[in-house]
Design a protein around this motif. Structure first.
Motif, PDB file in Angstrom:
ATOM      1  N   GLU A  58     -13.206   5.463  -2.802  1.00 10.97           N
ATOM      2  CA  GLU A  58     -11.814   5.052  -2.943  1.00 10.97           C
ATOM      3  C   GLU A  58     -11.035   6.263  -3.455  1.00 10.97           C
ATOM      4  O   GLU A  58     -11.452   6.928  -4.408  1.00 10.97           O
ATOM      5  N   ASN A 117      -5.173   3.197  -1.516  1.00 10.81           N
ATOM      6  CA  ASN A 117      -4.338   2.103  -2.043  1.00 10.81           C
ATOM      7  C   ASN A 117      -2.921   2.139  -1.484  1.00 10.81           C
ATOM      8  O   ASN A 117      -2.302   3.195  -1.391  1.00 10.81           O
ATOM      9  N   GLU A 149      -6.147  -0.509   1.023  1.00 14.36           N
ATOM     10  CA  GLU A 149      -6.271  -1.588   0.036  1.00 14.36           C
ATOM     11  C   GLU A 149      -4.890  -2.107  -0.324  1.00 14.36           C
ATOM     12  O   GLU A 149      -4.026  -1.353  -0.750  1.00 14.36           O
ATOM     13  N   ASP A 179      -7.412  -5.966  -2.542  1.00 11.82           N
ATOM     14  CA  ASP A 179      -7.775  -5.383  -3.834  1.00 11.82           C
ATOM     15  C   ASP A 179      -7.575  -6.413  -4.943  1.00 11.82           C
ATOM     16  O   ASP A 179      -6.751  -7.318  -4.808  1.00 11.82           O
ATOM     17  N   LYS A 200     -12.212  -7.059  -2.411  1.00  5.82           N
ATOM     18  CA  LYS A 200     -12.735  -6.395  -3.598  1.00  5.82           C
ATOM     19  C   LYS A 200     -12.591  -7.335  -4.780  1.00  5.82           C
ATOM     20  O   LYS A 200     -11.472  -7.701  -5.154  1.00  5.82           O
TER      21      LYS A 200
HETATM   22 CA    CA Z   1      -7.856  -0.174  -5.315  1.00  8.40          CA
END
Ligand code: CA
Ligand code: C2E
Ligand code: CA
Ligand code: CA
Length: 278
Positions: A58, A117, A149, A179, A200
């Motif tokens: 990530e 993200n 995400e 997320d 997630k």
């Molecule tokens: Ca994240």
């Protein structure tokens, strides 16, 4: 008493001013940092639970001050989001992440993927899909190795637009992950309507494992239902061996967390990949 009231008022306004001034200073500094390219992605390894290999990472933003001080995203992403700076900033981070991970791929790790993200404002930006497409083109990055995400709040804002955006990203070969799952308002039943790739599990649930019965129940439920919806499941914030063993037993797909590694600067991440290959 009147005198005291006036003083309190003055104190109050000067505190407000101070905050406003600090905010403006910070905004100016953030603009400069953006121009200079001082905000860069670091990479936290994601480990596949089937064979324990580092399958990808990530990308997490870090502001590196000229003196080397590292500033966490919690201190500048909210301001960037409020001011709209998140749009150019987000594009820069996405581009840097693709460039760096492309270099990892070229250095002998061709399957390395990266997850980036997107804040709600980024997900809602006018030409998100076009922006992503252009970044992929400029960096020569394989869209199948890019995941985005988003949070549940991005999903539920404007269902029609969300659906259209997700469909186009899917057509391009990208995966979208939800997320911090479990902290927002969407239900799993509702998720099945969206073309998504992964969930997630929020770290707040992992934190309570193996002692908190409700965290155990929530984690177990999320994993089993995600599997029945054919979504990949990632546990985040894994800090202990007990937590790792617990999610291993539930056949979660991947995990990330301090137990394995903190987010790393790109050079250190590549070094870790090399060490594990030996
Ligand atoms: Ca994240
Ligand atoms: P997030 O996306 O939920 O990222 C996970 C955060 O948890 C990261 O914090 C990561 O360093 C931290 N973390 C990972 N493993 C562990 C662990 O085992 N224990 C604990 N206590 N923490 C762990 P970080 O890097 O400070 O990022 C904070 C948040 O800032 C992110 O939360 C994300 O919402 C936002 N953010 C970071 N980079 C970006 C970016 O490039 N764009 C946008 N829009 N937001 C970003
Ligand atoms: Ca998260
Ligand atoms: Ca979070």
């Amino acid at each position: 008493a009147k005198e005291k009231g006036r003083n309190t008022f003055q104190l109050y306004t000067s505190a407000l001013n101070e905050r406003a001034v600090r905010r403006m200073t910070m905004e100016g500094e953030l603009r400069k940092a953006l121009e200079r390219g001082d905000i860069q992605p670091w990479f936290q390894p994601r480990v596949g639970l089937r064979n324990g290999s580092v399958v990808g990472s990530e990308a997490l933003a870090r502001w590196i001050k000229p003196d080397g001080t590292v500033i966490s995203p919690g201190e500048f992403i909210p301001l960037a989001e409020e001011t709209g700076l998140i749009l150019p900033l987000g594009e820069q981070i996405l581009e840097q992440a693709c460039r760096r991970v492309r270099a990892f791929q070229d250095a002998g790790f061709p399957e390395q993927y990266v997850s980036v993200n997107l804040s709600p404002r980024q997900f809602r930006q006018k030409d998100l899909v076009g922006m992503v497409e252009r970044v992929l083109q400029r960096t020569g990055f394989d869209s199948r190795l890019l995941e985005l995400e988003i949070t549940e709040s991005s999903l539920v804002q404007d269902i029609d637009q969300t659906m259209a955006t997700l469909r186009r990203l899917r057509e391009m070969g990208l995966a979208v992950a939800i997320d911090d799952f479990g902290t927002g308002y969407s239900s799993l039943a509702y998720l099945k309507h969206f073309p998504l790739g992964a969930l997630k599990i929020d770290q707040s649930f992992i934190r309570g494992i193996p002692t908190d019965p409700s965290d155990i129940a929530i984690t177990t439920t999320i994993i089993s239902m995600a599997q029945s919806l054919n979504l990949k499941v990632i546990a985040e914030g894994v800090e202990t061996l007990q937590q790792l063993n617990f999610i291993l037993g539930l056949r979660c797909d991947e995990y990330q967390g301090y137990y394995f590694s903190k987010p790393l600067p790109p050079e250190a991440y590549l070094e870790l990949l090399r060490q594990r290959k030996l």
